[in-house]
Design a protein around this motif. Structure first.
Motif, PDB file in Angstrom:
ATOM      1  N   ALA A  63     -11.385  11.858  -5.062  1.00  0.00           N
ATOM      2  CA  ALA A  63     -11.239  13.141  -4.382  1.00  0.00           C
ATOM      3  C   ALA A  63     -11.139  12.942  -2.874  1.00  0.00           C
ATOM      4  N   GLY A  64     -10.611  13.952  -2.209  1.00  0.00           N
ATOM      5  CA  GLY A  64     -10.510  13.904  -0.759  1.00  0.00           C
ATOM      6  C   GLY A  64     -10.358  15.292  -0.190  1.00  0.00           C
ATOM      7  N   ALA A  65     -11.027  15.560   0.927  1.00  0.00           N
ATOM      8  CA  ALA A  65     -10.988  16.887   1.542  1.00  0.00           C
ATOM      9  C   ALA A  65      -9.803  17.064   2.480  1.00  0.00           C
ATOM     10  N   ASP A  66      -9.241  15.976   2.982  1.00  0.00           N
ATOM     11  CA  ASP A  66      -8.098  16.055   3.888  1.00  0.00           C
ATOM     12  C   ASP A  66      -6.918  16.721   3.178  1.00  0.00           C
ATOM     13  N   PRO A  67      -6.267  17.694   3.807  1.00  0.00           N
ATOM     14  CA  PRO A  67      -5.125  18.360   3.173  1.00  0.00           C
ATOM     15  C   PRO A  67      -3.995  17.413   2.770  1.00  0.00           C
ATOM     16  N   LEU A  68      -3.911  16.265   3.436  1.00  0.00           N
ATOM     17  CA  LEU A  68      -2.861  15.299   3.101  1.00  0.00           C
ATOM     18  C   LEU A  68      -3.323  14.256   2.082  1.00  0.00           C
ATOM     19  N   HIS A  69      -4.566  14.359   1.622  1.00  0.00           N
ATOM     20  CA  HIS A  69      -5.069  13.360   0.679  1.00  0.00           C
ATOM     21  C   HIS A  69      -4.239  13.313  -0.595  1.00  0.00           C
ATOM     22  N   ALA A  70      -3.868  14.464  -1.130  1.00  0.00           N
ATOM     23  CA  ALA A  70      -3.107  14.492  -2.381  1.00  0.00           C
ATOM     24  C   ALA A  70      -1.773  13.773  -2.234  1.00  0.00           C
ATOM     25  N   ALA A  71      -1.116  13.941  -1.085  1.00  0.00           N
ATOM     26  CA  ALA A  71       0.165  13.262  -0.855  1.00  0.00           C
ATOM     27  C   ALA A  71      -0.036  11.750  -0.776  1.00  0.00           C
ATOM     28  N   ARG A  72      -1.052  11.319  -0.060  1.00  0.00           N
ATOM     29  CA  ARG A  72      -1.319   9.884   0.042  1.00  0.00           C
ATOM     30  C   ARG A  72      -1.670   9.302  -1.332  1.00  0.00           C
ATOM     31  N   ALA A  73      -2.478  10.045  -2.097  1.00  0.00           N
ATOM     32  CA  ALA A  73      -2.893   9.554  -3.413  1.00  0.00           C
ATOM     33  C   ALA A  73      -1.707   9.416  -4.354  1.00  0.00           C
ATOM     34  N   GLU A  74      -0.795  10.372  -4.324  1.00  0.00           N
ATOM     35  CA  GLU A  74       0.390  10.292  -5.191  1.00  0.00           C
ATOM     36  C   GLU A  74       1.261   9.090  -4.832  1.00  0.00           C
ATOM     37  N   VAL A  75       1.446   8.854  -3.547  1.00  0.00           N
ATOM     38  CA  VAL A  75       2.250   7.702  -3.134  1.00  0.00           C
ATOM     39  C   VAL A  75       1.542   6.403  -3.506  1.00  0.00           C
ATOM     40  N   LEU A  76       0.224   6.367  -3.333  1.00  0.00           N
ATOM     41  CA  LEU A  76      -0.535   5.171  -3.713  1.00  0.00           C
ATOM     42  C   LEU A  76      -0.358   4.857  -5.195  1.00  0.00           C
ATOM     43  N   ALA A  77      -0.515   5.866  -6.047  1.00  0.00           N
ATOM     44  CA  ALA A  77      -0.380   5.638  -7.491  1.00  0.00           C
ATOM     45  C   ALA A  77       1.025   5.186  -7.851  1.00  0.00           C
ATOM     46  N   ALA A  78       2.013   5.762  -7.177  1.00  0.00           N
ATOM     47  CA  ALA A  78       3.403   5.395  -7.473  1.00  0.00           C
ATOM     48  C   ALA A  78       3.732   3.978  -7.026  1.00  0.00           C
ATOM     49  N   ALA A  79       3.100   3.517  -5.933  1.00  0.00           N
ATOM     50  CA  ALA A  79       3.447   2.210  -5.356  1.00  0.00           C
ATOM     51  C   ALA A  79       2.474   1.098  -5.726  1.00  0.00           C
ATOM     52  N   LEU A  80       1.396   1.431  -6.441  1.00  0.00           N
ATOM     53  CA  LEU A  80       0.359   0.436  -6.736  1.00  0.00           C
ATOM     54  C   LEU A  80       0.909  -0.785  -7.458  1.00  0.00           C
ATOM     55  N   LEU A  81       1.805  -0.581  -8.396  1.00  0.00           N
ATOM     56  CA  LEU A  81       2.299  -1.677  -9.219  1.00  0.00           C
ATOM     57  C   LEU A  81       3.571  -2.317  -8.666  1.00  0.00           C
ATOM     58  N   THR A  82       3.875  -2.071  -7.400  1.00  0.00           N
ATOM     59  CA  THR A  82       5.104  -2.635  -6.846  1.00  0.00           C
ATOM     60  C   THR A  82       4.929  -4.038  -6.281  1.00  0.00           C
ATOM     61  N   GLY A  83       3.687  -4.517  -6.184  1.00  0.00           N
ATOM     62  CA  GLY A  83       3.522  -5.887  -5.726  1.00  0.00           C
ATOM     63  C   GLY A  83       2.170  -6.159  -5.121  1.00  0.00           C
ATOM     64  N   THR A  84       1.774  -7.447  -5.197  1.00  0.00           N
ATOM     65  CA  THR A  84       0.526  -7.920  -4.601  1.00  0.00           C
ATOM     66  C   THR A  84       0.839  -9.145  -3.761  1.00  0.00           C
ATOM     67  N   GLU A  85      -0.206  -9.754  -3.212  1.00  0.00           N
ATOM     68  CA  GLU A  85       0.000 -10.982  -2.446  1.00  0.00           C
ATOM     69  C   GLU A  85       0.442 -12.127  -3.345  1.00  0.00           C
ATOM     70  N   ARG A  86       0.147 -12.044  -4.644  1.00  0.00           N
ATOM     71  CA  ARG A  86       0.490 -13.123  -5.589  1.00  0.00           C
ATOM     72  C   ARG A  86       1.691 -12.807  -6.462  1.00  0.00           C
ATOM     73  N   ARG A  87       1.991 -11.544  -6.667  1.00  0.00           N
ATOM     74  CA  ARG A  87       3.050 -11.161  -7.611  1.00  0.00           C
ATOM     75  C   ARG A  87       3.897 -10.039  -7.019  1.00  0.00           C
ATOM     76  N   ASP A  88       5.201 -10.107  -7.250  1.00  0.00           N
ATOM     77  CA  ASP A  88       6.037  -8.961  -6.919  1.00  0.00           C
ATOM     78  C   ASP A  88       6.153  -8.074  -8.155  1.00  0.00           C
ATOM     79  N   ARG A  89       6.911  -7.003  -8.031  1.00  0.00           N
ATOM     80  CA  ARG A  89       7.043  -6.043  -9.117  1.00  0.00           C
ATOM     81  C   ARG A  89       7.552  -6.706 -10.397  1.00  0.00           C
ATOM     82  N   VAL A  90       8.538  -7.565 -10.265  1.00  0.00           N
ATOM     83  CA  VAL A  90       9.127  -8.226 -11.441  1.00  0.00           C
ATOM     84  C   VAL A  90       8.112  -9.137 -12.110  1.00  0.00           C
ATOM     85  N   ALA A  91       7.345  -9.862 -11.323  1.00  0.00           N
ATOM     86  CA  ALA A  91       6.346 -10.773 -11.893  1.00  0.00           C
ATOM     87  C   ALA A  91       5.263  -9.995 -12.644  1.00  0.00           C
TER      88      ALA A  91
END
Length: 450
Positions: A63-91
């Motif tokens: 949860a978050g009280a900031d009015p923009l929290h929902a927008a940030r959370a949606e982008v985070l969830a959408a981009a979470l699986l796009t890559g890490t320091e060890r793996r890119d999206r394809v990996a």
């Protein structure tokens, strides 16, 4: 000579009687562990060896009280699986595919959810990918920009859908500016989110303390906990996950008319304060709701769909949050019969109170409720999802396994008492549509445009 089903079902003396329903067998008690790791992560592991698979559900209060929290959370969830320091999206996709697995993430006002599965012998790989995402997701600028653009398109399209407009209107009417109402961020807010903001949100809010990991599959629970502890031990923080603030009690009152000029259909959404699953009367309420509008043969559906033909779909259901519960009644109908549909909904609400479900009705919905619960928890995925939904309410496997017996023990008198929660004077809600299409609505009263 082949006989038809009708011929098979009849004799010279008339229709063959249906055999009685068999006795519902209690579900087996699977091996399970429910524990909290040193990092504060609660792990619920259940052995369910129907197939050699494992289902994983991670819920992080978000949860978050900031009015923009929902927008940030949606982008985070959408981009979470796009890559890490060890793996890119394809990996990431490739490693999961090699163990027969997949993974996805989503966010809502209450939590960040990660859903995954794999072959049982690929569980360590799945955990390694999950740990990598939790501790090493990079949210590269170009990946965030791509996901952000796709989100803006989807939100823009969804925002024009009548059901989305109705849900937003109901949430605003029920809870004002409470964070729970921000189920879908505004497209312009999402468009302004930068990768740095997403990275900061992950570092601050994606934490184990207060989160719940559910694992259901063909694995020994103690072994699961040990492997989770080893794999996710590096995911740690001194902070606790942010829980949604308690919702205010609903105030009964007039329905709010939300004009939608030119609409040929209306959306009716009614809501009332209810009782949580932890309440001793919940099982009786569950049966009262089924009798009213919770399944296809309910009173509401029989009235406004089968008898009046006002709608194709109508339903009532409970909505739960960690702080409470509400009842919801919803249907969509042609503009010309909006007033008629609202009248019949109110009539059925009142009738449930004054003429509560009969013994026969109670027995019908009882069998339906028990059968639906047993069916929904028979699969690994179904059981994992049920447990994931119960965990934020402080409930677990024992409550779920014992619930069929609670339903069996409910009496018609208890259902009649629970039905009082459906009194029409307890409800509020919204009507979304074109007022020009239903000028007779004001004759019913109890609807305001202010």
């Amino acid at each position: 000579m082949t006989r038809t089903a009708e011929e098979i079902g009849r004799t010279e003396l008339g229709p063959r009687p249906l055999p009685p329903l068999g006795e519902q067998r209690p579900p087996a008690r699977p091996a399970a562990v429910d524990t909290v790791l040193g990092t504060g992560l609660r792990v619920i592991a259940v052995q369910h060896p129907t197939v050699p698979m494992v289902e994983v559900r991670l819920s992080v209060p978000f949860a978050g009280a900031d009015p923009l929290h929902a927008a940030r959370a949606e982008v985070l969830a959408a981009a979470l699986l796009t890559g890490t320091e060890r793996r890119d999206r394809v990996a990431i996709d490739t490693e999961l595919a090699l163990v027969g697995g997949e993974m996805s993430a989503s966010a809502d006002p209450e939590q960040l959810s990660i859903t995954a599965n794999s072959l049982a012998d690929g569980f360590d790989t799945l955990l390694d990918v999950l740990a990598d995402l939790l501790t090493g997701a990079v949210y590269a600028d170009d990946e965030v920009a791509g996901e952000r653009g796709r989100l803006v398109e989807r939100i823009t399209v969804a925002g024009s859908q009548p059901r989305v407009i109705a849900r937003k209107a109901l949430q605003k009417h029920r809870y004002g500016d409470h964070p729970f109402t921000r189920e879908m961020p505004e497209a312009e807010d999402v468009a302004g989110i930068e990768a740095a903001q997403v990275r900061a949100l992950h570092a601050d809010a994606v934490v184990p303390r207060g989160s719940v990991l559910v694992v259901v599959g063909d694995l020994a629970p103690d072994d699961v906990v040990a492997r989770v502890d080893a794999a996710l031990g590096g995911w740690s923080s001194d902070r606790s996950a942010t829980v949604l603030p308690p919702l205010p009690e609903l105030t009964p009152g007039a329905l709010k008319l939300v004009p939608r000029p030119g609409a040929v259909q209306s959306q009716l959404r009614l809501s009332a304060q209810s009782i949580p699953r932890t309440d001793p009367g919940y099982a009786a309420l569950q049966l009262a709701n089924l009798a009213f509008g919770g399944f296809f043969s309910s009173r509401l559906v029989e009235n406004i769909r089968e008898d009046k033909g006002y709608t194709y779909h109508a339903r009532s259901y409970s909505e739960f949050t960690p702080s409470g519960a509400t009842l919801l009644v919803e249907t969509d109908t042609a503009s010309a019969v909006t007033a008629g549909a609202l009248h019949e909904i109110r009539y059925e609400l009142g009738r449930l109170v004054l003429s509560p479900p009969t013994e026969s009705e109670v027995e019908t919905v009882r069998q339906y409720a028990i059968g639906l619960l047993l069916t929904s928890t028979a699969s690994q995925a179904g059981l994992a999802s049920q447990l994931s939904g119960l965990a934020p309410l402080g409930l677990g496997l024992e409550w779920l396994l014992d619930h069929p017996e609670r339903i069996k023990a409910v009496t018609a008198d208890q259902v009649a008492e629970a039905a009082r929660l459906f009194a029409p004077t307890r409800f509020t809600g919204v009507v979304v549509g074109d007022p020009a299409g239903f000028p007779d609505l004001e004759l019913l009263g109890g609807v305001t445009q202010s």
